[in-house]
Design a protein around this motif. Structure first.
Motif, PDB file in Angstrom:
ATOM      1  N   GLY A  17      55.495-110.327 -11.952  1.00  0.00           N
ATOM      2  CA  GLY A  17      56.435-110.327 -13.204  1.00  0.00           C
ATOM      3  C   GLY A  17      56.330-111.759 -13.790  1.00  0.00           C
ATOM      4  N   LEU A  18      56.338-113.038 -12.948  1.00  0.00           N
ATOM      5  CA  LEU A  18      56.457-114.347 -13.254  1.00  0.00           C
ATOM      6  C   LEU A  18      55.064-114.677 -13.908  1.00  0.00           C
ATOM      7  CD1 LEU A  18      58.108-115.863 -10.240  1.00  0.00           C
ATOM      8  CD2 LEU A  18      58.968-116.119 -12.510  1.00  0.00           C
ATOM      9  N   VAL A  19      53.863-114.227 -13.672  1.00  0.00           N
ATOM     10  CA  VAL A  19      52.701-114.426 -14.057  1.00  0.00           C
ATOM     11  C   VAL A  19      52.489-113.464 -15.250  1.00  0.00           C
ATOM     12  CG1 VAL A  19      51.317-115.705 -12.486  1.00  0.00           C
ATOM     13  CG2 VAL A  19      51.419-113.432 -12.490  1.00  0.00           C
ATOM     14  N   ARG A  20      53.032-112.334 -15.493  1.00  0.00           N
ATOM     15  CA  ARG A  20      52.777-111.629 -16.690  1.00  0.00           C
ATOM     16  C   ARG A  20      53.825-112.063 -17.585  1.00  0.00           C
ATOM     17  NH1 ARG A  20      53.825-106.067 -14.424  1.00  0.00           N
ATOM     18  NH2 ARG A  20      51.749-105.985 -14.084  1.00  0.00           N
ATOM     19  N   GLU A  21      54.818-112.531 -17.456  1.00  0.00           N
ATOM     20  CA  GLU A  21      55.703-113.167 -18.578  1.00  0.00           C
ATOM     21  C   GLU A  21      54.962-114.552 -19.124  1.00  0.00           C
ATOM     22  OE1 GLU A  21      60.104-112.468 -16.362  1.00  0.00           O
ATOM     23  OE2 GLU A  21      59.609-114.539 -17.235  1.00  0.00           O
ATOM     24  N   ASN A  22      54.157-115.126 -18.464  1.00  0.00           N
ATOM     25  CA  ASN A  22      53.379-116.387 -19.010  1.00  0.00           C
ATOM     26  C   ASN A  22      52.282-115.737 -19.603  1.00  0.00           C
ATOM     27  OD1 ASN A  22      55.192-117.810 -18.063  1.00  0.00           O
ATOM     28  ND2 ASN A  22      54.083-118.920 -16.143  1.00  0.00           N
ATOM     29  N   GLY A  23      51.849-114.444 -20.167  1.00  0.00           N
ATOM     30  CA  GLY A  23      50.930-114.043 -20.719  1.00  0.00           C
ATOM     31  C   GLY A  23      49.817-113.783 -20.081  1.00  0.00           C
ATOM     32  N   HIS A  24      49.438-113.678 -18.591  1.00  0.00           N
ATOM     33  CA  HIS A  24      48.207-113.403 -17.974  1.00  0.00           C
ATOM     34  C   HIS A  24      48.169-112.045 -17.989  1.00  0.00           C
ATOM     35  CE1 HIS A  24      47.777-117.536 -17.108  1.00  0.00           C
ATOM     36  NE2 HIS A  24      49.045-117.906 -16.789  1.00  0.00           N
ATOM     37  N   ASP A  25      46.978-111.677 -17.884  1.00  0.00           N
ATOM     38  CA  ASP A  25      46.508-110.105 -17.807  1.00  0.00           C
ATOM     39  C   ASP A  25      46.589-109.778 -16.398  1.00  0.00           C
ATOM     40  OD1 ASP A  25      45.325-107.773 -17.477  1.00  0.00           O
ATOM     41  OD2 ASP A  25      43.290-108.676 -18.326  1.00  0.00           O
ATOM     42  N   VAL A  26      47.654-108.997 -15.804  1.00  0.00           N
ATOM     43  CA  VAL A  26      48.033-108.711 -14.280  1.00  0.00           C
ATOM     44  C   VAL A  26      47.831-107.497 -13.812  1.00  0.00           C
ATOM     45  CG1 VAL A  26      49.871-109.244 -12.640  1.00  0.00           C
ATOM     46  CG2 VAL A  26      49.679-110.951 -14.491  1.00  0.00           C
ATOM     47  N   SER A 143      57.387-122.111 -15.629  1.00  0.00           N
ATOM     48  CA  SER A 143      58.003-121.617 -16.795  1.00  0.00           C
ATOM     49  C   SER A 143      59.280-122.331 -16.953  1.00  0.00           C
ATOM     50  CB  SER A 143      58.255-120.237 -16.690  1.00  0.00           C
ATOM     51  OG  SER A 143      59.192-119.767 -15.669  1.00  0.00           O
ATOM     52  N   SER A 144      60.094-122.215 -17.871  1.00  0.00           N
ATOM     53  CA  SER A 144      61.371-122.593 -17.563  1.00  0.00           C
ATOM     54  C   SER A 144      62.351-122.341 -16.638  1.00  0.00           C
ATOM     55  CB  SER A 144      62.140-122.395 -19.198  1.00  0.00           C
ATOM     56  OG  SER A 144      62.222-120.930 -19.241  1.00  0.00           O
ATOM     57  N   ARG A 145      62.086-121.151 -16.059  1.00  0.00           N
ATOM     58  CA  ARG A 145      63.092-120.655 -14.916  1.00  0.00           C
ATOM     59  C   ARG A 145      62.284-120.544 -13.690  1.00  0.00           C
ATOM     60  NH1 ARG A 145      62.924-115.089 -13.246  1.00  0.00           N
ATOM     61  NH2 ARG A 145      61.387-113.800 -14.270  1.00  0.00           N
ATOM     62  N   PHE A 146      61.041-121.131 -13.492  1.00  0.00           N
ATOM     63  CA  PHE A 146      60.310-121.293 -12.082  1.00  0.00           C
ATOM     64  C   PHE A 146      59.374-122.373 -12.277  1.00  0.00           C
ATOM     65  CE2 PHE A 146      57.128-119.596  -8.935  1.00  0.00           C
ATOM     66  CZ  PHE A 146      58.150-119.425  -7.866  1.00  0.00           C
TER      67      PHE A 146
END
Ligand SMILES: NC(=O)C1=CN([C@@H]2O[C@H](COP(=O)(O)OP(=O)(O)OC[C@H]3O[C@@H](n4cnc5c(N)ncnc54)[C@H](O)[C@@H]3O)[C@@H](O)[C@H]2O)C=CC1
Ligand SMILES: O=C(CO)COP(=O)(O)O
Length: 305
Positions: A17-26, A143-146
């Motif tokens: 979820g964390l990397v997906r939120e950053n726009g990566h193809d997960v 990210s702003s939360r991690f």
């Protein structure tokens, strides 16, 4: 970036979820996935492993495709390892021995997955001997939360996250027995001392254990009922059997397996681990929680250190 996450348990799905939120193809793989593991990780620039320790070797055995870079987030010790220090023991070492050409990083920190899933802020550490990979993973997750820090002592970072699980079982038992804040503070502090004693003997840097992946994760796991390891100790102190606790436990408590491997190796190597030793005896049913406390309190007097 194309990222594959292996393991769809609490931690794997949170990391995905964390990397997906950053726009990566997960893409994410678990034992129950219809898609094969090799298909899932094919062409991935980064593979993140968040399987529990008991799954690491069987996952590796299924992989027949090269992987450029691996991030391991497992906190455990391999039970197949002996005292021969050439044998892989930590998750990253097991991965590196199977994928000698891959760059490897370790991700570890005070990261109770339920809090991160609720969107609460957290910090973590990515450690690697490959600074380019550490920077890449830091960017992928930040990210702003991690908030992610890099570190060049992967052994210390991985050991911190692994060894604290055993201390968290002790602290859960301490709270379950209602032994008070003084006792809990003593256990956490002396627990850190034995983590550092073992870690530095094995080649990690002592200062790493005072960072997020050591003291930070120790505090998180020893002060939250969300921690599965803490729950195991707490339940044992309330007179429940280990089987009963594990039947009702949501997810994996790595400290159970870790304490067995750890105490065996520390004993063979003459490294004093009094708290971990009592946890191991407690889990084996050789001692009651109250007797374990008595044993710790009545050890020979010694200087602090
Ligand atoms: N949940 C958390 O808050 C955190 C967990 N961790 C670590 O991450 C690892 C996983 O923890 P959780 O996701 O919480 O546990 P979990 O019990 O929720 O999930 C374990 C995962 O490992 C997989 N697995 C287990 N045996 C396997 C096998 N033989 N073959 C293939 N897959 C197998 C399961 O299918 C599942 O996807 C542990 O080492 C834990 O210490 C690290 C940081 C935070
Ligand atoms: O490692 C964790 C938090 O950083 C999770 O702790 P538990 O495995 O005890 O739930």
């Amino acid at each position: 970036m194309k990222i594959a996450v292996i393991g769809a348990g609490a931690w794997g799905s949170t990391l995905a979820g964390l990397v997906r939120e950053n726009g990566h193809d997960v893409s994410i793989w678990s034992r129950r996935s219809e898609r094969s593991l090799n298909d899932t990780i094919a062409n991935a620039e980064l593979v993140i492993s968040a399987v529990s320790m008991k799954g690491v070797r069987s996952v590796i055995e299924q992989i027949s495709t090269p992987i450029p870079a691996i991030v391991t987030a497992t906190k455990g010790l391999d039970s197949q390892s002996g005292s021969d220090q050439a044998l892989p023991l930590l998750p990253s070492q097991v991965w590196q021995s199977a994928f000698a050409k891959s760059a490897i990083a370790v991700l570890s920190g005070p990261n109770l997955s339920k809090e991160i899933q609720q969107g609460l802020p957290a910090a973590s550490v990515v450690a690697s001997q490959d600074q380019t990979l550490a920077d890449q993973v830091q960017r992928a997750f930040s990210s702003s939360r991690f908030r992610v820090y890099t570190n060049s002592d992967p052994l210390g970072v991985e050991l911190g996250g692994t060894l604290k699980n055993v201390i968290a079982i002790a602290v859960g038992a301490c709270d379950g027995l209602q032994l008070g804040t003084n006792a809990k503070s003593a256990l956490v502090t002396r627990g850190l001392a034995e983590m550092i004693r073992l870690g530095t003997t094995w080649g990690a840097k002592s200062e790493t254990f005072y960072g997020l992946s050591g003291l930070g994760d120790l505090l998180a796991t020893c002060s939250s009922a969300l921690s599965r390891n803490y729950q195991v100790g707490f339940g044992l102190a309330q007179g429940r059997s280990l089987d009963e606790i594990l039947t009702n436990l949501e997810g994996t408590a790595e400290g159970i397996n870790t304490s067995q491997v750890l105490v065996r190796l520390a004993t063979e190597q003459g490294i004093s681990m009094p708290i971990s030793t009592q946890v191991d005896r407690l889990l084996r049913g050789e001692i009651t929680p109250q007797l374990a406390v008595n044993e710790l309190m009545q050890r020979d007097s010694k200087p602090e250190g």
